[in-house]
Design a protein around this motif. Structure first.
Motif, PDB file in Angstrom:
ATOM      1  N   SER A 164       0.861  -1.254   0.012  1.00 37.70           N
ATOM      2  CA  SER A 164       0.054   0.072   0.235  1.00 37.70           C
ATOM      3  C   SER A 164       0.749   1.314   0.080  1.00 37.70           C
ATOM      4  O   SER A 164       0.443   2.212  -0.477  1.00 37.70           O
ATOM      5  N   THR A 165       1.985   1.073   0.464  1.00 37.87           N
ATOM      6  CA  THR A 165       2.955   2.393   0.620  1.00 37.87           C
ATOM      7  C   THR A 165       3.775   2.582  -0.782  1.00 37.87           C
ATOM      8  O   THR A 165       4.594   3.414  -0.866  1.00 37.87           O
ATOM      9  N   GLN A 166       3.852   1.397  -1.570  1.00 36.98           N
ATOM     10  CA  GLN A 166       4.953   1.327  -2.923  1.00 36.98           C
ATOM     11  C   GLN A 166       4.069   1.912  -4.007  1.00 36.98           C
ATOM     12  O   GLN A 166       3.786   1.519  -5.061  1.00 36.98           O
ATOM     13  N   CYS A 167       3.918   3.263  -3.839  1.00 35.93           N
ATOM     14  CA  CYS A 167       3.162   4.246  -4.817  1.00 35.93           C
ATOM     15  C   CYS A 167       3.902   5.582  -4.934  1.00 35.93           C
ATOM     16  O   CYS A 167       4.266   6.108  -3.872  1.00 35.93           O
ATOM     17  N   SER A 168       3.865   6.127  -5.985  1.00 38.82           N
ATOM     18  CA  SER A 168       4.379   7.485  -6.285  1.00 38.82           C
ATOM     19  C   SER A 168       3.534   8.152  -7.108  1.00 38.82           C
ATOM     20  O   SER A 168       2.873   7.570  -8.103  1.00 38.82           O
ATOM     21  N   ASP A 193       0.019  -2.112  -9.545  1.00 42.26           N
ATOM     22  CA  ASP A 193      -1.001  -1.864 -10.615  1.00 42.26           C
ATOM     23  C   ASP A 193      -0.123  -2.132 -11.747  1.00 42.26           C
ATOM     24  O   ASP A 193      -0.458  -2.345 -12.835  1.00 42.26           O
ATOM     25  N   LYS A 194       1.127  -1.432 -11.661  1.00 44.09           N
ATOM     26  CA  LYS A 194       2.073  -1.632 -13.113  1.00 44.09           C
ATOM     27  C   LYS A 194       2.290  -2.909 -13.367  1.00 44.09           C
ATOM     28  O   LYS A 194       2.347  -3.190 -14.694  1.00 44.09           O
ATOM     29  N   ILE A 195       2.730  -3.840 -12.453  1.00 44.99           N
ATOM     30  CA  ILE A 195       2.735  -5.257 -12.718  1.00 44.99           C
ATOM     31  C   ILE A 195       1.723  -5.988 -13.362  1.00 44.99           C
ATOM     32  O   ILE A 195       1.508  -6.614 -14.166  1.00 44.99           O
ATOM     33  N   GLU A 196       0.592  -5.649 -12.728  1.00 47.70           N
ATOM     34  CA  GLU A 196      -0.662  -6.304 -13.364  1.00 47.70           C
ATOM     35  C   GLU A 196      -1.264  -6.093 -14.578  1.00 47.70           C
ATOM     36  O   GLU A 196      -1.593  -6.525 -15.311  1.00 47.70           O
ATOM     37  N   LYS A 197      -0.827  -4.431 -14.873  1.00 46.15           N
ATOM     38  CA  LYS A 197      -1.257  -4.058 -16.151  1.00 46.15           C
ATOM     39  C   LYS A 197      -0.243  -4.671 -17.262  1.00 46.15           C
ATOM     40  O   LYS A 197      -0.508  -4.905 -18.397  1.00 46.15           O
ATOM     41  N   ALA A 198       1.219  -4.804 -16.690  1.00 47.44           N
ATOM     42  CA  ALA A 198       1.990  -5.653 -17.777  1.00 47.44           C
ATOM     43  C   ALA A 198       1.532  -6.867 -18.031  1.00 47.44           C
ATOM     44  O   ALA A 198       1.610  -7.619 -19.185  1.00 47.44           O
ATOM     45  N   ILE A 199       1.098  -7.743 -17.011  1.00 45.31           N
ATOM     46  CA  ILE A 199       0.591  -9.310 -17.105  1.00 45.31           C
ATOM     47  C   ILE A 199      -0.817  -9.116 -18.017  1.00 45.31           C
ATOM     48  O   ILE A 199      -1.026  -9.939 -18.841  1.00 45.31           O
ATOM     49  N   LYS A 240      -4.004   5.084  -7.908  1.00 50.07           N
ATOM     50  CA  LYS A 240      -5.083   4.247  -7.303  1.00 50.07           C
ATOM     51  C   LYS A 240      -4.740   2.969  -7.001  1.00 50.07           C
ATOM     52  O   LYS A 240      -4.398   2.031  -7.713  1.00 50.07           O
ATOM     53  N   ASN A 241      -4.653   2.806  -5.741  1.00 50.82           N
ATOM     54  CA  ASN A 241      -4.070   1.413  -5.085  1.00 50.82           C
ATOM     55  C   ASN A 241      -5.201   0.611  -4.589  1.00 50.82           C
ATOM     56  O   ASN A 241      -5.899   0.561  -3.619  1.00 50.82           O
ATOM     57  N   ARG A 242      -5.576  -0.478  -5.592  1.00 49.97           N
ATOM     58  CA  ARG A 242      -6.799  -1.360  -5.301  1.00 49.97           C
ATOM     59  C   ARG A 242      -6.356  -2.140  -4.244  1.00 49.97           C
ATOM     60  O   ARG A 242      -7.441  -2.898  -3.295  1.00 49.97           O
TER      61      ARG A 242
END
Length: 447
Positions: A391-395, A403-409, A441-443
């Motif tokens: 939850s803290t790994q956002c900028s 979100d980025k790795i899920e978007k890649a997959i 947005k961190n789901r």
């Protein structure tokens, strides 16, 4: 004196007989190899696809969307598998495994047409290959020492340095100008000698084999029914091949039910024996060559699938680490002993639903979950306090790692695969081209 003359005459006759036998072997008719060039399309002048744009896009997805998560949760220390740019751009790898003196080197000589040339791999009835030999394309014929291969970051072999200097001395590269090697790389491995039960190789043989198995696009496992000694090394090799069935091709040489002919004749340069079912052997050989050609043709698709599989494993690992972190924080109180609390969690993760919660809240398959015992060792090296919650790994600039790795997959890698099949050039996403600038947005943020 008569006795001396008789011995001399006998020696002369033996020498003449040996020379005649040698002459007979040398003049043995060679087989027509034109079907190899035809099946592998080596005779055509057609240029291969321009892979540069696709590989550049694949590198961008990996470095932007996958590697940050990989580094944040130290995935490499769990699986010991890091991906270099050289690995992304490398040619398909064909790996030859099996016991000693079953024909691995002879197969490579046959496929490359190296028979009776000064560059052919050495073969013989006794154990010959003691090195891991990488046969690859080059502008001229030369050998490359293992320490040089490992030091060159542009190659895909730099991670092999972790196996130590003793192994690098047993690693050798051979470069040569050959049309097949423009499209594929061959790896010949030391034969397994099971009667040396405690053989001291001086390096972790099975770990090195696993490194090559993990990266191979096609694996030829060669056997000889007369040498089926199953020992520790071969048994471990079977275990290591589990899950790679689609890439494995079993080559059985010298089969007992073909007493007048051994299967190795399909992969050496001499003509078939008169009593051989020539059509059957040729069909089997062409079938194997077609498998090799398919690997070459599907080079990009296989690379994308490999990176996507890697991303899925990184994502699962990160979710599990995050769950361990959250559970640890929930169980801690002012009077708690941190070491005892975490030991309880890591010793019995099912008690705290570590793995079950991942299956319940995400679209992770239970068959993709890693071995839970591995996390006892993982956290023994990496203290739980060294990891931040997801939850803290956002900028605001880069977005959220999850979100980025899920978007890649789910989006980027499948889209890249579709662009290959449609023949379109890959393009950057709108966010990569212009920058999104949206509040992340961190789901997965805990409510």
């Amino acid at each position: 004196m008569k006795g001396t003359l008789s011995i001399c005459c006998l020696l002369s006759l033996l020498l003449l007989q040996a020379a005649a036998e040698e002459e007979e072997v040398i003049t043995e008719p060679l087989r027509d190899r034109s079907h190899i060039d035809e099946t592998l399309r080596l005779a055509t002048e057609e240029k291969a696809k321009d892979y540069a744009a696709f590989l550049q896009r694949l590198r961008s997805i990996y470095h932007t969307s996958i590697k940050p998560m990989e580094q944040a949760y130290k995935y490499n220390e769990l699986r010991q598998h890091e991906i270099s740019d050289g690995e992304i751009t490398s040619k398909p790898m064909v790996l030859f495994l099996g016991p000693w003196s079953v024909g691995k080197s002879s197969m490579i000589n046959y496929l490359l047409g190296l028979h009776e040339s000064q560059y052919q791999l050495y073969t013989g009835a006794e154990p010959t290959t003691s090195e891991f030999t990488v046969i690859m394309h080059g502008e001229k014929i030369r050998s490359v020492e293992g320490i040089v291969m490992a030091a060159d970051s542009s190659r895909s072999f730099s991670p092999l340095e972790k196996f130590g200097q003793n192994f690098l001395e047993k690693l050798i590269g051979i470069e040569m100008p050959h049309k097949l090697l423009e499209r594929v790389t061959f790896v010949d491995t030391p034969g397994i000698i099971e009667n040396r039960k405690q053989q001291e190789r001086g390096y972790p043989f099975n770990d090195v084999c696993q490194w090559f198995i993990d990266r191979a696009d096609l694996i030829f496992v060669v056997f000889d029914p007369t040498k089926l000694d199953v020992g520790m090394e071969l048994e471990m090799l079977f275990r290591q091949l589990k899950g790679r069935e689609s890439q494995i091709r079993i080559i059985l040489n010298k089969a007992d039910h073909l007493a007048t002919q051994d299967l190795m004749s399909s992969f050496w340069p001499y003509d078939y024996a008169p009593d051989t079912s020539r059509e059957l052997f040729k069909k089997e050989e062409i079938s194997l060559l077609e498998d090799l050609n398919q690997v070459i043709e599907n080079r990009l698709e296989n690379k994308i699938a490999f990176i996507r599989q890697h991303a899925i494993r990184v994502r699962i690992h990160s979710l599990l680490v995050d769950r361990y972190v959250q559970t640890f924080k929930d169980k801690m109180s002012f009077f708690s002993d941190p070491e005892l609390v975490f030991k309880e969690i890591v010793d019995d993760p099912d008690k705290f639903f570590i793995f079950k919660s991942i299956l319940a809240k995400t679209n992770v398959s239970k068959f993709d979950l890693p071995n839970r015992d591995a996390y006892r060792d993982f956290f023994g090296i990496n203290p739980i306090a060294s990891f931040k919650p997801l939850s803290t790994q956002c900028s605001y600039i880069g977005g959220c790692l999850l979100d980025k790795i899920e978007k890649a997959i789910t989006n980027e890698l499948p889209a890249l695969l579709s662009s290959i099949n449609s023949g379109k050039q890959p393009g950057l996403s709108s966010c990569e081209a212009t920058g999104c600038g949206e509040k992340p947005k961190n789901r997965y943020r805990k409510n």
